[in-house]
Design an enzyme around this catalytic site. Structure first.
Site, mmCIF file in Angstrom:
data_model
loop_
_atom_site.group_PDB
_atom_site.id
_atom_site.type_symbol
_atom_site.label_atom_id
_atom_site.label_comp_id
_atom_site.label_asym_id
_atom_site.label_seq_id
_atom_site.Cartn_x
_atom_site.Cartn_y
_atom_site.Cartn_z
ATOM 1 N N ASP A 11 0.867 -1.178 0.000
ATOM 2 C CA ASP A 11 0.000 0.000 0.000
ATOM 3 C C ASP A 11 0.901 1.224 0.000
ATOM 4 O O ASP A 11 1.753 1.372 0.877
ATOM 5 C CB ASP A 11 -0.892 0.023 1.241
ATOM 6 C CG ASP A 11 -1.943 -1.078 1.222
ATOM 7 O OD1 ASP A 11 -2.286 -1.540 0.116
ATOM 8 O OD2 ASP A 11 -2.411 -1.471 2.295
ATOM 9 N N ASP A 130 -13.517 -5.732 -1.551
ATOM 10 C CA ASP A 130 -13.366 -5.618 -0.096
ATOM 11 C C ASP A 130 -14.734 -5.886 0.520
ATOM 12 O O ASP A 130 -15.696 -5.172 0.229
ATOM 13 C CB ASP A 130 -12.900 -4.216 0.301
ATOM 14 C CG ASP A 130 -11.562 -3.841 -0.312
ATOM 15 O OD1 ASP A 130 -10.748 -4.757 -0.553
ATOM 16 O OD2 ASP A 130 -11.329 -2.639 -0.547
#
Length: 252
Positions: A11, A130
């Site tokens: 990330d 997600d």
């Protein structure tokens, strides 16, 4: 049987790798290019880079980062975050990315999946989902890095994603993310059993056994992890040797 893949996820914020718990509380994990190079040497099969800010200014920084990654590693890598239109896809592929991951934009505009698959091939299109286990026992999809609930449920959306031409699905359990208690193997197994495209498991890796279970119980095609690699808790070569000893088909 196709070899199972180990995929570190990075990330990225301001060119640095960060890691959070349940999608919040981020801490610095190091230089994104250098980490990618280390993982490539250790035997990672692929990498995923996600731009977690994805503002206009950050986008320029991220494209420069993608160019550096492409110049420094020799394994395939996927990039995602802030990809909203075909122009974004084109820029990132031209910068050297092998695959593109779309998430919130695909939920808002599902035809984007078809456009990417039609113009660049299904193998380029990774749809990230997600989802969180809700109190009613349903898995609900979320937007914007797990912050905004939608009215889409995991299995219905995953089937639509496949039918629209995605090459694979990156499924992250928000419920399991960052807490290192193992992947969401029950729902993974149900997903892999209902779809015909590869599923990448994400969210929950804390020890070697968790990867084994994702492959054997969850039947995942690949397992993605972040903090266990970034903070030196696990070496990919050692992990792969462990999985091989457990009878799992793995690339050495």
């Amino acid at each position: 049987m196709l070899a199972k893949r180990i995929i570190p996820c990075l990330d990225v914020k301001d060119g640095k790798t960060v890691k959070g718990i349940n999608f919040i509380n981020f801490r610095d994990a190091g230089d994104a290019v250098e980490l990618g190079r280390q993982y490539s040497k250790q035997g990672a099969d692929e990498l995923v880079y996600l731009d977690i800010i994805a503002s206009h200014e950050e986008r320029k920084t991220f494209i420069e980062l993608v160019k550096k990654v492409a110049a420094n590693i020799n394994i395939p890598f996927t990039v995602g975050g802030g990809i909203n239109e075909m122009q974004d896809v084109d820029r990132l592929l031209n910068a050297g990315a092998d695959k593109i991951s779309v998430n919130s934009a695909a939920l808002r505009n599902p035809s984007l999946i078809e456009d990417i698959a039609k113009n660049f091939g299904s193998q380029v299109c990774v749809v990230a989902i997600d989802a969180k286990l809700e109190a009613d026992g349903q898995w609900l999809c979320y937007l914007n890095g797990g912050r905004i609930p939608t009215n889409q449920y995991l299995f219905k959306w995953a089937n639509e994603v496949e039918s629209r031409g995605a090459g694979e699905i990156l499924f992250t359990s928000i419920t399991h993310d960052g807490v290192k208690n193992g992947y969401a193997n029950e729902v993974l197994s149900a997903l892999t059993g209902s779809l015909h495209i590869p599923i990448i498991a994400s969210g929950g890796a804390g020890k070697q056994e968790h990867f084994r279970d994702a492959f054997i119980i969850g039947k995942a095609d690949a397992a993605l992890a972040a903090s266990v690699f970034h903070f030196g808790e696990m070496n990919i070569k050692v992990l792969k040797n462990y999985l091989w000893r457990k009878g799992i088909s793995i690339r050495n």
